[in-house]
Motif scaffolding. Structure first.
Motif, PDB file in Angstrom:
ATOM      1  N   ARG A   1      -6.785  38.923 -27.902  1.00  0.00           N
ATOM      2  CA  ARG A   1      -5.378  38.662 -28.203  1.00  0.00           C
ATOM      3  C   ARG A   1      -4.913  37.534 -27.299  1.00  0.00           C
ATOM      4  O   ARG A   1      -5.308  37.451 -26.138  1.00  0.00           O
ATOM      5  CB  ARG A   1      -4.495  39.885 -27.937  1.00  0.00           C
ATOM      6  N   THR A   2      -4.065  36.689 -27.808  1.00  0.00           N
ATOM      7  CA  THR A   2      -3.432  35.686 -26.964  1.00  0.00           C
ATOM      8  C   THR A   2      -2.071  35.362 -27.557  1.00  0.00           C
ATOM      9  O   THR A   2      -1.699  35.877 -28.611  1.00  0.00           O
ATOM     10  CB  THR A   2      -4.298  34.429 -26.807  1.00  0.00           C
ATOM     11  N   SER A   3      -1.328  34.527 -26.883  1.00  0.00           N
ATOM     12  CA  SER A   3       0.046  34.255 -27.301  1.00  0.00           C
ATOM     13  C   SER A   3       0.092  33.160 -28.360  1.00  0.00           C
ATOM     14  O   SER A   3      -0.856  32.402 -28.548  1.00  0.00           O
ATOM     15  CB  SER A   3       0.869  33.812 -26.090  1.00  0.00           C
ATOM     16  N   LYS A   4       1.205  33.097 -29.061  1.00  0.00           N
ATOM     17  CA  LYS A   4       1.451  31.984 -29.958  1.00  0.00           C
ATOM     18  C   LYS A   4       1.549  30.707 -29.128  1.00  0.00           C
ATOM     19  O   LYS A   4       2.094  30.696 -28.038  1.00  0.00           O
ATOM     20  CB  LYS A   4       2.767  32.222 -30.719  1.00  0.00           C
TER      21      LYS A   4
ATOM     22  N   SER B   1      -0.844  29.294 -27.546  1.00  0.00           N
ATOM     23  CA  SER B   1      -1.530  29.656 -26.316  1.00  0.00           C
ATOM     24  C   SER B   1      -1.975  28.429 -25.530  1.00  0.00           C
ATOM     25  O   SER B   1      -2.663  27.555 -26.066  1.00  0.00           O
ATOM     26  CB  SER B   1      -2.772  30.504 -26.648  1.00  0.00           C
TER      27      SER B   1
ATOM     28  N   ASP C   1      -3.070  41.397 -34.837  1.00  0.00           N
ATOM     29  CA  ASP C   1      -3.193  39.993 -34.460  1.00  0.00           C
ATOM     30  C   ASP C   1      -4.205  39.259 -35.336  1.00  0.00           C
ATOM     31  O   ASP C   1      -4.632  38.154 -35.014  1.00  0.00           O
ATOM     32  CB  ASP C   1      -3.608  39.861 -32.987  1.00  0.00           C
TER      33      ASP C   1
ATOM     34  N   ASN D   1      -5.207  35.258 -35.120  1.00  0.00           N
ATOM     35  CA  ASN D   1      -6.544  34.886 -34.692  1.00  0.00           C
ATOM     36  C   ASN D   1      -7.252  34.026 -35.728  1.00  0.00           C
ATOM     37  O   ASN D   1      -8.073  33.168 -35.386  1.00  0.00           O
ATOM     38  CB  ASN D   1      -7.362  36.139 -34.368  1.00  0.00           C
TER      39      ASN D   1
ATOM     40  N   LYS E   1     -13.529  40.753 -21.914  1.00  0.00           N
ATOM     41  CA  LYS E   1     -12.642  39.664 -21.472  1.00  0.00           C
ATOM     42  C   LYS E   1     -13.429  38.790 -20.488  1.00  0.00           C
ATOM     43  O   LYS E   1     -13.545  39.128 -19.316  1.00  0.00           O
ATOM     44  CB  LYS E   1     -11.386  40.206 -20.787  1.00  0.00           C
TER      45      LYS E   1
ATOM     46  N   ASN F   1      -6.144  41.076 -21.781  1.00  0.00           N
ATOM     47  CA  ASN F   1      -6.305  39.960 -22.703  1.00  0.00           C
ATOM     48  C   ASN F   1      -5.881  38.629 -22.084  1.00  0.00           C
ATOM     49  O   ASN F   1      -5.132  38.590 -21.107  1.00  0.00           O
ATOM     50  CB  ASN F   1      -5.486  40.215 -23.974  1.00  0.00           C
ATOM     51  N   TYR F   2      -6.339  37.548 -22.685  1.00  0.00           N
ATOM     52  CA  TYR F   2      -5.943  36.205 -22.259  1.00  0.00           C
ATOM     53  C   TYR F   2      -4.595  35.877 -22.903  1.00  0.00           C
ATOM     54  O   TYR F   2      -4.483  35.014 -23.772  1.00  0.00           O
ATOM     55  CB  TYR F   2      -7.015  35.189 -22.641  1.00  0.00           C
ATOM     56  N   HIS F   3      -3.583  36.588 -22.471  1.00  0.00           N
ATOM     57  CA  HIS F   3      -2.262  36.523 -23.103  1.00  0.00           C
ATOM     58  C   HIS F   3      -1.218  36.279 -22.019  1.00  0.00           C
ATOM     59  O   HIS F   3      -0.805  37.203 -21.311  1.00  0.00           O
ATOM     60  CB  HIS F   3      -1.986  37.838 -23.823  1.00  0.00           C
TER      61      HIS F   3
ATOM     62  N   THR G   1       2.076  38.838 -22.172  1.00  0.00           N
ATOM     63  CA  THR G   1       1.929  40.234 -21.758  1.00  0.00           C
ATOM     64  C   THR G   1       1.465  40.342 -20.308  1.00  0.00           C
ATOM     65  O   THR G   1       1.692  41.368 -19.662  1.00  0.00           O
ATOM     66  CB  THR G   1       0.937  40.979 -22.669  1.00  0.00           C
TER      67      THR G   1
END
Length: 729
Positions: free
Chosen positions: A391-394, A396, A423, A427, A453, A475-477, A480
């Motif tokens: 998961r990551t952010s919009k 990113s 997600d 993705n 991860k 996660n690489y987010h 969060t």
């Protein structure tokens, strides 16, 4: 703080349960009911008078969104099993039908308690000059202003729908909110039934202008709609109305043999919108025939309907958590940049080269991890980057850096997990973005999610190629990471670099990794290593040596692991655990688990890090203990059906940080803790004492991580010792 030495205290008296079969299914708590218990703890955090008022509103909102997801995924799955006639019991002995009956009763009680909590918070907010008003509280000036708001911001996106033979009942998507209406034509009294679906792009609460100085007012969206129904249905008057919200099955079923996995997921996402109704929430005292029509048209069963006297859509209360009153929120906290990174003027590689670092998020900024990838993208000496993305952010920054590195000619491999629930669409988009930039995108296994991860950066330094690795528990987010507590190990240890490369090669080439040095991987060796490590502690106990294990994770439900813990407890191994959410183990039962203690930490930050510590013949805490961080919770899916990592910590400073700081403070926490008993009940270890009880979250905000200290750090005393000497303050 009354008991800072939780981790060394003697377990409370064990209990003997009548008619208890220690070898039967009774030895496990039910997964779903345990999850509901966790959400009760979230709700109780909303009732905590020591928390800032708007943070209590936020907790209430989270309890609502948690419950919605629980129904759309877990309850949906159980309903599917029941419809299919499955009667096989779960590990705890309950059939799907029995679980659904217990869930329904508990969830209904939880939803009613949510409404009671909201009524209390609403009154407290009004006393603090934040009001949620009804249409009867509006002045003439308010109505005039709101009419402009309605016409400009709401009216253009609404589609009022008549319900008659020519206009069938429309599809209401998952989490869809709507108003149902009984109308009467003013000219001749002719009746009309209508529906007003509300797009989720419209704010649920409308902030009002004017009013008493210093007062902030909100009008719920349904009030605004009711106020201006004549603009939507001119010539009609309202005879009856109600509001309702639909939750649908959101669990995806993907053909295992799909030749094109991306295409399969795109079609599955469309199927999700039309999942069967799992829960229908409808406002109390709805007109009888209108209520019946909604239930019939949505094909909802009676046990799927709940009437609520209050607000429908508790999760929407997050909109009321505003910044206007910082005194009603947690005090602002800015994550630290590790001193050692600052010593090297932001050069992440130089800081790692000096010594391994363990970042404790959100107390240490996740920006350090982002800059690790960004620096790799810009560094001409970097030749290759490999990265997992669950998961990551919009938008990113990590994905942007990977694209930049690929465009610059570096070898970039991105392992994107398409099956990350909720997600999937994001993705798919980022994988195509990476491919356009020239990165090699790998989708992993069809049967297993890749939840590990990891990232590696291969850098040319003189004649050598040096591998810098990052292993995380989360996660690489970047978003969060501001409120999830996670761990990031940053290292250039050669063995860990080789291990990470082997795992990447495994996922891209399907060749099972051999000769892993400091890493264990599920579904092959992670679970067996946890069980083997418990067996080693059993042998220490039998030999009369100190024997202990500590665990910290989000969920513990895997039967084989739980049974291994029971065997260890029976042999005299002391096991202390911090399990935030689902917990299937029953602690404190004579002859089975009298040496096991379980607590849950739920507070300002969401506990998310996964840790395992084994005394190794020296008990805990000990510098000779074997210490691990992991991406995996102790659940069947993580240990048997996912690619996960368990990383052994060899660096002495990082080792001490986990033992003497992270675990010590979590085990000593009282302010955010609930302790589990043999019957499945959670209780606070001490009374909520006006904010005086020790909080691990406050402690971590005040104390820098041991491994991130720079040249200015001179006091190397373990923070466990400081914690004891200070009484936790």
């Amino acid at each position: 703080m009354t008991d800072p030495d939780f981790l060394n205290s003697v377990p409370g008296p064990s209990v003997e349960l009548s008619d208890f079969d220690a070898s039967g299914p009774q030895r496990f708590f039910n997964r779903e009911l345990s999850w509901l218990s966790f959400n009760w703890r979230v709700l109780e955090s909303a009732e905590n008078p020591d928390a800032p008022l708007l943070e209590r509103v936020r907790f209430l909102s989270i309890s609502g969104s948690n419950l919605d997801e629980f129904f759309t995924v877990r309850v949906a799955g159980l309903r599917g099993l029941k419809r299919a006639g499955v009667t096989k019991p779960s590990a705890d002995g309950m059939t799907p039908a029995e679980q659904l009956e217990r869930i329904d009763a508990d969830a209904r009680a939880l939803m009613l308690r949510q409404q009671e909590c909201w009524a209390t918070l609403k009154d407290l907010m009004r006393d603090a000059n934040i009001e949620v008003v009804g249409i009867n509280d509006l002045s003439k000036v308010d109505v005039e202003r709101l009419e402009q708001v309605f016409m400009d911001q709401v009216f253009p996106v609404l589609t009022p729908l008549a319900i008659d033979p020519a206009h069938p009942f429309p599809f209401i998507p998952n989490a869809g909110f709507a108003m149902a209406l009984q109308l009467r034509r003013v000219s001749d009294g002719a009746p009309l039934e209508a529906l007003l679906p509300v797009p989720n792009q419209v704010n649920r609460f409308i902030r009002l202008e004017g009013g008493r100085p210093g007062t902030i007012r909100f009008l719920p969206l349904e009030g605004l709609l009711e106020l201006f129904l004549t603009r939507l249905f001119p010539g009609y008057e309202t005879a009856g109305l109600c509001t309702f919200r639909v939750l649908r099955d959101s669990d995806l079923e993907v053909e295992e043999e799909a030749e094109d996995l991306v295409r399969e997921f795109e079609s599955a996402l469309k199927r999700r919108r039309r999942g069967e109704v799992i829960r229908l929430k409808i406002s109390m005292n709805a007109p009888t025939d209108l209520r019946a029509m909604i239930i019939e048209e949505l094909h909802a069963n009676a046990d799927e309907v709940i009437e609520l006297d209050g607000i429908i859509g508790i999760s929407d209360l997050s909109e009321l958590v505003i910044d206007d009153h910082p005194d009603m929120l947690w005090k602002k906290y800015k994550p630290r940049t590790p001193e050692r990174v600052q010593d090297f003027e932001g050069d992440i590689f130089a800081a790692i080269k000096q010594k391994d670092m363990l970042l404790h998020h959100p107390y240490e900024s996740f920006d350090t991890v982002v800059r690790f990838v960004q620096q790799a993208a810009h560094d001409p000496d970097v030749v290759a980057i490999k990265q997992t993305l669950y998961r990551t952010s919009k938008n990113s920054p990590i994905v942007a850096a990977l694209c930049e590195a690929a465009e610059d000619g570096k070898s970039v491999t991105a392992l994107v997990e398409l099956k990350a629930r909720f997600d999937e669409a994001a993705n798919i988009r980022l994988s195509r973005q990476l491919e356009r930039a020239g990165a090699q995108v790998v989708y992993g296994f069809i049967d297993w999610k890749t939840h590990a991860k990891m990232s590696t950066v291969v850098r040319r330094e003189g004649k050598d190629l040096v591998t810098y690795s990052h292993f995380g528990t989360g996660n690489y987010h970047p978003i969060t990471a501001n409120f999830y507590t996670d761990l990031s190990l940053m290292t250039c240890d050669k063995a860990l670099g080789r291990d990470a490369t082997r795992v990447f090669n495994y996922v891209s080439g399907y060749a099972k990794p051999e000769m892993l040095e400091n890493l264990h991987v599920s579904p092959h060796s992670l679970k067996s290593h946890i069980i083997d490590s418990l067996d080693v502690e059993i042998e220490h106990a039998k030999a009369g040596r100190p024997a202990a294990a500590w665990f910290k994770c989000n969920s513990l439900i895997e039967p084989e692991v739980i049974d291994a813990m029971y065997r260890a407890s029976q042999a005299g191994v002391r096991i202390d655990m911090v399990i935030r959410g689902i917990c299937g183990i029953r602690p404190g039962i004579t002859g089975l688990s009298e040496n096991i203690r379980v607590k849950s930490v739920v507070g300002r930050f969401l506990e998310h890090s996964r840790i395992a510590c084994f005394g190794n013949g020296h008990g805990l805490p000990s510098d000779q203990a074997r210490v691990y961080i992991s991406s995996a919770d102790l659940m069947g899916r993580n240990l048997n059906r996912r690619v996960e990592t368990l990383v052994e910590i060899k660096n002495p400073t990082v080792h001490a940080q986990i033992i003497h700081q992270v675990m010590a403070a979590n085990l000593a926490d009282e302010a955010n803790s609930w302790v589990l008993d043999a019957n499945g009940d959670f209780s606070r270890p001490g009374a909520i004492d006006g904010g005086k009880a020790f909080s691990c979250h406050d402690f971590f905000m005040r104390n820098p991580s041991l491994s991130g200290r720079g040249r200015g750090g001179s006091d190397d005393a373990p923070l466990l010792t400081k914690l004891r000497l200070s009484g936790g303050q």
